[in-house]
Enzyme design. Structure first.
Site, PDB file in Angstrom:
ATOM      1  N   ASP A   1       1.228  -1.367  -0.221  1.00 45.34           N
ATOM      2  CA  ASP A   1       0.120  -0.072  -0.135  1.00 45.34           C
ATOM      3  C   ASP A   1       1.210   1.472  -0.428  1.00 45.34           C
ATOM      4  O   ASP A   1       1.910   1.028   0.870  1.00 45.34           O
ATOM      5  CB  ASP A   1      -1.246  -0.091   1.210  1.00 45.34           C
ATOM      6  CG  ASP A   1      -1.939   1.298   1.994  1.00 45.34           C
ATOM      7  OD1 ASP A   1      -3.290   0.610   0.592  1.00 45.34           O
ATOM      8  OD2 ASP A   1      -1.413   2.325   2.114  1.00 45.34           O
TER       9      ASP A   1
ATOM     10  N   GLU B   1      -5.415   2.445  -4.118  1.00 45.76           N
ATOM     11  CA  GLU B   1      -3.256   2.104  -4.219  1.00 45.76           C
ATOM     12  C   GLU B   1      -3.086   0.995  -3.492  1.00 45.76           C
ATOM     13  O   GLU B   1      -1.529   1.013  -2.847  1.00 45.76           O
ATOM     14  CB  GLU B   1      -3.106   3.665  -3.298  1.00 45.76           C
ATOM     15  CG  GLU B   1      -3.261   3.641  -1.399  1.00 45.76           C
ATOM     16  CD  GLU B   1      -4.534   4.101  -1.382  1.00 45.76           C
ATOM     17  OE1 GLU B   1      -4.226   4.054  -0.322  1.00 45.76           O
ATOM     18  OE2 GLU B   1      -5.379   3.934  -2.009  1.00 45.76           O
TER      19      GLU B   1
END
Length: 634
Positions: free
Chosen positions: A512, A555
């Site tokens: 992430d 993301e």
């Protein structure tokens, strides 16, 4: 003594006469049997020709319907994805200039994902074009149409009809020709449109509509080695005819339609789709398009295929007749001596004839190889597809066609299967002589000698290049061009099944981007999108060809490492962390990412594995970010 001599001579003449009569009778009997055998075989072969044509028709029908289903599903998924995407919904709820640019970037990326897409638009609830992406006529550029060129489309049929749909319903246009300013575009451009309504907070907010250039879709429906294929609508007007002069008869003046060319059977086929009439075969594709055109595909066997089948039939009958006649002569002397041996020889001859007839089929890609995998024969269709003549193929192996990105282990697995006497079926990516990529669905069957030992292999190929191109669209994340969530889920299930079956270990990395929200808040969503794209490129360049990288959501990215334990996975994760941390992201400059790593465990479910790697990622975040956290393997 003289009488004795005369008697013996008479007996000799009688025996000779009987022998001659017997021989002549046997020859005549053999000739009659030969003629009857040839006649019956000739009739049976004609029946087999009809069955063979019908079987090829059913195969063509199945392949074309499956390909069409994949294509239309991919288009439906594209417009649905655009309709529910966060960037689109944000713009609808708050149409600020920044959110408009973000939504335009999303639509622009979708248009760039395939050269078939001519136009992507969002029409608001009043039918006004709010976002419009066009492709230049030369097909090379995709651009955002400025606000002063956007038009009011509230009265157009596609807006009116699409606005009546419920969420996740799709509108399909007719397959027609493109008009510019009310004038037919020349050269003609077949066009197909797909639309879906957009709802925000359960309120109708507009529609997303995509225009594609339908020429490739039509080619996939009409390409055939065995049949001339036509597409007609419910009124008998041609959309496609193998003779271009008849195509698009509804739109081009002076063109004959299906009823003009086939007045006797035309109306019957229009009333009853999916029928066979004489040598004309039809099946409906209207249900797939679901646009009210009632489209049908009409298939006519090619003269070349019929003439080859007929010639093979006649040749087989003549050869059998000749063999029977030739065999009947010596049988008059040796019929009682070697019947079993003669029967064995005849069976071998018939088997050779059958193999020869199968090898004459120029309409199927096929080849044979020896037990070491070297080409022994190849059909003309195979040579035409690969670009190699047989002289170039002879003595080579399948590695000649191997795509550079095809894993070596794939061929090792194939070789291991067929050497064990088993049939191998699967899809392989190959390269033509020109370097062009093509995909085949391949079946390899071991051949055995009379002692039961493998003497070689027979290969049959089906070209599935077009279907693979369509499948790629459905498994690719539009923004990053990595695998999408659905494809990664499938890969994880496959790897878990392989682990449970053969204990082939694998690991997963979940990463992430740290403080990514600040990137969007500070630099805007277009900059955030560029960061995601660059991150995807970093991952692709720094993992092995046998590993899989995909966008997990937002993301977050997930990587599947095949054949890799926790130690190796940790090394790769640390390498990726450093690559991302050292990368110059524009305009953000430097970013970091947090990583969770986990290896599959015996008896563990896929959900448990994902939960463990997610927890590991959370620990990496909690411990200060920009680090790798490893889930325990016990």
């Amino acid at each position: 003594m003289i009488k004795l001599m005369i008697g013996n001579y008479t007996d000799f003449r009688t025996g000779s006469k009987s022998y001659i009569i017997f021989t002549l009778s046997f020859i005549i009997f053999g000739a009659v049997i030969a003629l009857l055998t040839s006649f019956i075989n000739y009739k049976l072969q004609y029946t087999n020709i009809d069955k063979g044509i019908l079987a090829r028709f059913e195969a063509e029908k199945s392949v074309k319907l499956e390909s069409l289903h994949h294509s239309l599903n991919s288009l439906n998924e594209m417009v649905q994805t655009l309709a529910v995407n966060k960037l689109t919904q944000d713009y609808i709820r708050q149409p600020t200039p920044t959110k408009l640019v973000n939504a335009q970037s999303l639509f622009l990326a979708s248009a760039q994902s395939s050269s078939l897409i001519m136009q992507v638009r969002f029409l608001d609830k009043n039918g006004q074009e709010a976002i419009r992406i066009d492709r230049s006529k030369n097909g090379k550029e995709v651009f955002v149409v400025p606000d002063n060129e956007l038009q009011d489309k509230h009265s157009r049929y596609y807006f009116i009809e699409s606005a009546q749909l419920r969420p996740r319903q799709f509108w399909h246009s007719n397959l027609d020709l493109n008009y510019e300013g009310g004038v037919l575009e020349k050269p003609i451009r077949p066009t197909f449109r797909v639309a879906t309504p957009v709802f925000s907070e359960n309120v109708f907010s507009g529609i997303v509509i995509v225009n594609i250039e339908a020429a490739q879709l039509i080619r996939a429906l009409t390409r055939s080695a065995d049949f001339d294929t036509m597409i007609i609508d419910g009124d008998g007007e041609f959309l496609y005819h193998n003779e271009k002069v008849f195509s698009w008869s509804r739109y081009l003046e002076g063109q004959s339609n299906f009823l003009d060319l086939y007045p006797v059977i035309g109306s019957k086929i229009l009333r009853e789709p999916n029928i066979r009439f004489d040598k004309i075969y039809s099946f409906s594709i209207g249900q797939q398009f679901n646009n009210g055109e009632n489209l049908q595909a009409i298939l006519l066997p090619k003269a070349e295929m019929l003439s080859k089948l007929t010639a093979n039939n006649l040749l087989t009958a003549l050869i059998i007749a000749l063999i029977v006649i030739v065999v009947s002569f010596p049988l008059s002397w040796i019929a009682a001596m070697v019947p079993s041996r003669l029967q064995s020889q005849l069976q071998e001859v018939l088997a050779d004839l059958q193999r020869s007839n199968e090898a004459l089929d120029n309409n199927v890609m096929s080849s044979t190889t020896d037990r070491n995998g070297h080409f022994v024969s190849a059909s003309n269709a195979f040579c035409l597809t690969t670009g190699y003549n047989f002289g170039e193929l002879q003595g080579q192996t399948q590695e000649l066609l191997c795509h550079p990105e095809c894993a070596k282990t794939a061929y090792e697995n194939i070789w291991r299967t067929i050497q064990n006497g088993q049939v191998w079926r699967g899809e392989i990516r190959n390269c033509k002589k020109s370097g062009q990529e093509f995909w085949v669905n391949m079946v390899i069957t071991p051949q055995f000698d009379i002692d039961g030992k493998i003497s070689g292999y027979a290969e049959i190929y089906e070209d599935i290049t077009d279907r693979k191109a369509i499948e790629l669209l459905s498994i690719t994340d539009v923004l990053t061009q990595l695998f999408n969530r659905r494809k990664i889920d499938q890969i994880l299930e496959d790897e878990m099944a392989r682990y449970n079956r053969s204990e082939q270990v694998f690991s997963v990395i979940l990463l992430d981007l740290d403080h990514f929200k600040q990137v969007n808040d500070t630099y805007g969503h277009p900059a955030g999108d560029r960061v995601l794209i660059e991150t995807a490129l970093c991952l692709q360049k720094n993992i092995r060809k046998v590993d899989y990288a995909g966008r997990w959501g937002g993301e977050e990215f997930l990587i599947v490492l095949t054949g890799t334990g926790i130690a190796g996975a940790a090394i790769i994760a640390e390498k990726l962390r450093q690559v991302i941390n050292q990368h110059d992201f524009q305009p953000v400059k430097q970013l970091s990412a947090s990583f969770g790593v986990a290896q599959c465990l015996t008896g563990e479910s896929l959900n448990k594995l994902i939960s463990r790697v997610d927890i590991a990622l959370y620990e990496a975040k909690s411990e200060g970010r920009n680090r790798v956290s490893i889930s325990p393997s016990e």
